[in-house]
Scaffold this motif. Structure first.
Motif, PDB file in Angstrom:
ATOM      1  N   MET A  43      43.389  10.355  32.137  1.00 19.95           N
ATOM      2  CA  MET A  43      42.115   9.688  32.040  1.00 19.95           C
ATOM      3  C   MET A  43      42.252   8.541  31.033  1.00 19.95           C
ATOM      4  O   MET A  43      42.935   8.660  30.031  1.00 19.95           O
ATOM      5  CB  MET A  43      41.058  10.689  31.584  1.00 19.95           C
ATOM      6  CG  MET A  43      39.702  10.123  31.409  1.00 19.95           C
ATOM      7  SD  MET A  43      38.547  10.209  32.768  1.00 19.95           S
ATOM      8  CE  MET A  43      38.232  11.923  32.992  1.00 19.95           C
ATOM      9  N   ASN A  44      41.582   7.440  31.330  1.00 19.36           N
ATOM     10  CA  ASN A  44      41.550   6.291  30.439  1.00 19.36           C
ATOM     11  C   ASN A  44      40.157   6.148  29.845  1.00 19.36           C
ATOM     12  O   ASN A  44      39.161   6.317  30.540  1.00 19.36           O
ATOM     13  CB  ASN A  44      41.906   5.005  31.194  1.00 19.36           C
ATOM     14  CG  ASN A  44      43.312   5.030  31.713  1.00 19.36           C
ATOM     15  OD1 ASN A  44      44.203   5.571  31.085  1.00 19.36           O
ATOM     16  ND2 ASN A  44      43.533   4.436  32.872  1.00 19.36           N
ATOM     17  N   PHE A  45      40.121   5.801  28.577  1.00 21.25           N
ATOM     18  CA  PHE A  45      38.867   5.610  27.862  1.00 21.25           C
ATOM     19  C   PHE A  45      38.910   4.239  27.204  1.00 21.25           C
ATOM     20  O   PHE A  45      39.863   3.917  26.507  1.00 21.25           O
ATOM     21  CB  PHE A  45      38.675   6.689  26.793  1.00 21.25           C
ATOM     22  CG  PHE A  45      38.722   8.077  27.352  1.00 21.25           C
ATOM     23  CD1 PHE A  45      37.567   8.680  27.828  1.00 21.25           C
ATOM     24  CD2 PHE A  45      39.922   8.768  27.412  1.00 21.25           C
ATOM     25  CE1 PHE A  45      37.606   9.959  28.355  1.00 21.25           C
ATOM     26  CE2 PHE A  45      39.966  10.054  27.940  1.00 21.25           C
ATOM     27  CZ  PHE A  45      38.811  10.652  28.412  1.00 21.25           C
ATOM     28  N   ILE A  46      37.864   3.453  27.412  1.00 22.19           N
ATOM     29  CA  ILE A  46      37.802   2.103  26.844  1.00 22.19           C
ATOM     30  C   ILE A  46      36.619   2.038  25.884  1.00 22.19           C
ATOM     31  O   ILE A  46      35.501   2.424  26.222  1.00 22.19           O
ATOM     32  CB  ILE A  46      37.651   1.035  27.938  1.00 22.19           C
ATOM     33  CG1 ILE A  46      38.875   1.067  28.870  1.00 22.19           C
ATOM     34  CG2 ILE A  46      37.488  -0.351  27.316  1.00 22.19           C
ATOM     35  CD1 ILE A  46      38.746   0.160  30.070  1.00 22.19           C
ATOM     36  N   TYR A  47      36.902   1.545  24.688  1.00 25.92           N
ATOM     37  CA  TYR A  47      35.878   1.384  23.659  1.00 25.92           C
ATOM     38  C   TYR A  47      35.779  -0.097  23.311  1.00 25.92           C
ATOM     39  O   TYR A  47      36.795  -0.764  23.132  1.00 25.92           O
ATOM     40  CB  TYR A  47      36.229   2.212  22.423  1.00 25.92           C
ATOM     41  CG  TYR A  47      36.306   3.687  22.761  1.00 25.92           C
ATOM     42  CD1 TYR A  47      35.143   4.441  22.849  1.00 25.92           C
ATOM     43  CD2 TYR A  47      37.525   4.288  23.042  1.00 25.92           C
ATOM     44  CE1 TYR A  47      35.197   5.778  23.198  1.00 25.92           C
ATOM     45  CE2 TYR A  47      37.590   5.629  23.394  1.00 25.92           C
ATOM     46  CZ  TYR A  47      36.421   6.360  23.467  1.00 25.92           C
ATOM     47  OH  TYR A  47      36.470   7.687  23.823  1.00 25.92           O
ATOM     48  N   LEU A  48      34.552  -0.582  23.209  1.00 27.68           N
ATOM     49  CA  LEU A  48      34.287  -1.989  22.909  1.00 27.68           C
ATOM     50  C   LEU A  48      33.377  -2.109  21.695  1.00 27.68           C
ATOM     51  O   LEU A  48      32.511  -1.264  21.481  1.00 27.68           O
ATOM     52  CB  LEU A  48      33.587  -2.669  24.092  1.00 27.68           C
ATOM     53  CG  LEU A  48      34.339  -2.739  25.404  1.00 27.68           C
ATOM     54  CD1 LEU A  48      33.421  -3.178  26.522  1.00 27.68           C
ATOM     55  CD2 LEU A  48      35.517  -3.684  25.277  1.00 27.68           C
ATOM     56  N   ALA A  49      33.589  -3.170  20.949  1.00 24.75           N
ATOM     57  CA  ALA A  49      32.704  -3.473  19.824  1.00 24.75           C
ATOM     58  C   ALA A  49      32.471  -4.974  19.771  1.00 24.75           C
ATOM     59  O   ALA A  49      33.399  -5.764  19.970  1.00 24.75           O
ATOM     60  CB  ALA A  49      33.315  -2.992  18.509  1.00 24.75           C
ATOM     61  N   ASN A  50      31.233  -5.335  19.499  1.00 24.64           N
ATOM     62  CA  ASN A  50      30.893  -6.736  19.286  1.00 24.64           C
ATOM     63  C   ASN A  50      30.795  -6.947  17.780  1.00 24.64           C
ATOM     64  O   ASN A  50      30.039  -6.252  17.105  1.00 24.64           O
ATOM     65  CB  ASN A  50      29.570  -7.082  19.968  1.00 24.64           C
ATOM     66  CG  ASN A  50      29.253  -8.546  19.880  1.00 24.64           C
ATOM     67  OD1 ASN A  50      29.132  -9.097  18.787  1.00 24.64           O
ATOM     68  ND2 ASN A  50      29.116  -9.181  21.014  1.00 24.64           N
ATOM     69  N   ILE A  51      31.562  -7.901  17.278  1.00 19.52           N
ATOM     70  CA  ILE A  51      31.598  -8.132  15.833  1.00 19.52           C
ATOM     71  C   ILE A  51      30.783  -9.348  15.414  1.00 19.52           C
ATOM     72  O   ILE A  51      30.883  -9.796  14.272  1.00 19.52           O
ATOM     73  CB  ILE A  51      33.047  -8.268  15.331  1.00 19.52           C
ATOM     74  CG1 ILE A  51      33.726  -9.501  15.935  1.00 19.52           C
ATOM     75  CG2 ILE A  51      33.838  -7.003  15.629  1.00 19.52           C
ATOM     76  CD1 ILE A  51      34.984  -9.916  15.212  1.00 19.52           C
ATOM     77  N   ASN A  52      29.952  -9.836  16.306  1.00 24.93           N
ATOM     78  CA  ASN A  52      29.184 -11.048  16.049  1.00 24.93           C
ATOM     79  C   ASN A  52      28.416 -10.993  14.732  1.00 24.93           C
ATOM     80  O   ASN A  52      28.361 -11.967  13.998  1.00 24.93           O
ATOM     81  CB  ASN A  52      28.228 -11.319  17.208  1.00 24.93           C
ATOM     82  CG  ASN A  52      27.454 -12.602  17.022  1.00 24.93           C
ATOM     83  OD1 ASN A  52      27.997 -13.605  16.582  1.00 24.93           O
ATOM     84  ND2 ASN A  52      26.185 -12.560  17.354  1.00 24.93           N
ATOM     85  N   LYS A  53      27.823  -9.863  14.420  1.00 24.00           N
ATOM     86  CA  LYS A  53      26.984  -9.778  13.222  1.00 24.00           C
ATOM     87  C   LYS A  53      27.692  -9.108  12.041  1.00 24.00           C
ATOM     88  O   LYS A  53      27.062  -8.802  11.032  1.00 24.00           O
ATOM     89  CB  LYS A  53      25.699  -9.026  13.555  1.00 24.00           C
ATOM     90  CG  LYS A  53      24.862  -9.773  14.581  1.00 24.00           C
ATOM     91  CD  LYS A  53      23.486  -9.220  14.670  1.00 24.00           C
ATOM     92  CE  LYS A  53      22.575  -9.836  15.584  1.00 24.00           C
ATOM     93  NZ  LYS A  53      22.484 -10.813  16.352  1.00 24.00           N
ATOM     94  N   LEU A  54      28.993  -8.876  12.177  1.00 23.04           N
ATOM     95  CA  LEU A  54      29.742  -8.270  11.072  1.00 23.04           C
ATOM     96  C   LEU A  54      30.339  -9.345  10.175  1.00 23.04           C
ATOM     97  O   LEU A  54      30.822 -10.360  10.651  1.00 23.04           O
ATOM     98  CB  LEU A  54      30.883  -7.397  11.612  1.00 23.04           C
ATOM     99  CG  LEU A  54      30.491  -6.126  12.337  1.00 23.04           C
ATOM    100  CD1 LEU A  54      31.733  -5.425  12.862  1.00 23.04           C
ATOM    101  CD2 LEU A  54      29.717  -5.205  11.412  1.00 23.04           C
ATOM    102  N   SER A  55      30.335  -9.084   8.894  1.00 27.58           N
ATOM    103  CA  SER A  55      30.999 -10.004   7.960  1.00 27.58           C
ATOM    104  C   SER A  55      32.121  -9.246   7.263  1.00 27.58           C
ATOM    105  O   SER A  55      32.043  -8.025   7.064  1.00 27.58           O
ATOM    106  CB  SER A  55      30.007 -10.554   6.933  1.00 27.58           C
ATOM    107  OG  SER A  55      29.590  -9.518   6.064  1.00 27.58           O
ATOM    108  N   TRP A  56      33.147  -9.968   6.890  1.00 28.01           N
ATOM    109  CA  TRP A  56      34.279  -9.348   6.226  1.00 28.01           C
ATOM    110  C   TRP A  56      33.863  -8.726   4.892  1.00 28.01           C
ATOM    111  O   TRP A  56      34.343  -7.676   4.510  1.00 28.01           O
ATOM    112  CB  TRP A  56      35.404 -10.359   6.032  1.00 28.01           C
ATOM    113  CG  TRP A  56      36.595  -9.746   5.370  1.00 28.01           C
ATOM    114  CD1 TRP A  56      37.123 -10.084   4.163  1.00 28.01           C
ATOM    115  CD2 TRP A  56      37.391  -8.671   5.867  1.00 28.01           C
ATOM    116  NE1 TRP A  56      38.214  -9.295   3.878  1.00 28.01           N
ATOM    117  CE2 TRP A  56      38.394  -8.410   4.913  1.00 28.01           C
ATOM    118  CE3 TRP A  56      37.364  -7.894   7.017  1.00 28.01           C
ATOM    119  CZ2 TRP A  56      39.352  -7.420   5.072  1.00 28.01           C
ATOM    120  CZ3 TRP A  56      38.322  -6.906   7.182  1.00 28.01           C
ATOM    121  CH2 TRP A  56      39.296  -6.680   6.212  1.00 28.01           C
TER     122      TRP A  56
END
Length: 171
Positions: A1-14
């Motif tokens: 089985m394959n599992f894909i995880y996504l994250a949007n970092i648009n509002k993240l700051s270092w």
């Protein structure tokens, strides 16, 4: 089985995210600090965070830090202590991590922008290029992400030329 995880970092700051470096080994933390731009640091760290999440979820990994990531002959990442396989990709505001229990795996995401297909002739076979020029349904980014994911799954990356294999159209 394959599992894909996504994250949007648009509002993240270092400045906010950098505290999460503690999930990494000391040398991996130093590697992240070598990136010139904070967005690159964020993409890299979030990819590792997604990987840790997938290990905790699918490997019953109990640690709050990522195991050491090693690299194969062509720089494909792997972890000795896990059963599954993984790959990470990022583009613009998105980070993706795939975890597989089925064997080797690769993933690629791209930020879609207008391109001149002529500039990409060298990454396609002659047949793919002819289709790109003549078929209005051809999507270069779909072809490219498939090719790069295959190259990564094979463990060769760009040591395997994208023009050395052909994908049937429609994809």
């Amino acid at each position: 089985m394959n599992f894909i995880y996504l994250a949007n970092i648009n509002k993240l700051s270092w400045s906010v995210l950098q505290d999460q470096k503690k999930i990494l080994s000391h040398s991996a933390q130093l590697d992240i600090e070598k990136f010139r731009f904070d967005r690159d640091k964020c993409r890299n760290l979030v990819g590792k965070m997604l990987l840790l999440y997938s290990l905790q979820r699918h490997e019953q990994f109990q640690q709050s830090y990522l195991p050491v990531i090693d690299y194969g002959l062509y720089r494909k990442p792997f972890i000795h202590s896990i059963e599954g396989n993984f790959n990470i990709s990022h583009a613009h505001d998105w980070v993706a991590c795939v975890y597989s229990t089925n064997g080797e795996v690769g993933i690629d995401i791209e930020y879609v922008t207008p391109i001149n297909i002529i500039d990409y002739q060298n990454v396609m076979t002659k047949n793919e290029y002819q289709i790109a020029l003549n078929d209005p349904h051809f999507d270069f980014f779909q072809l490219w992400t498939l090719k790069e994911a295959i190259m990564k799954a094979q463990g060769q990356g760009f040591y395997l030329s994208p023009s050395s294999f052909e994908l049937p159209f429609p994809f």
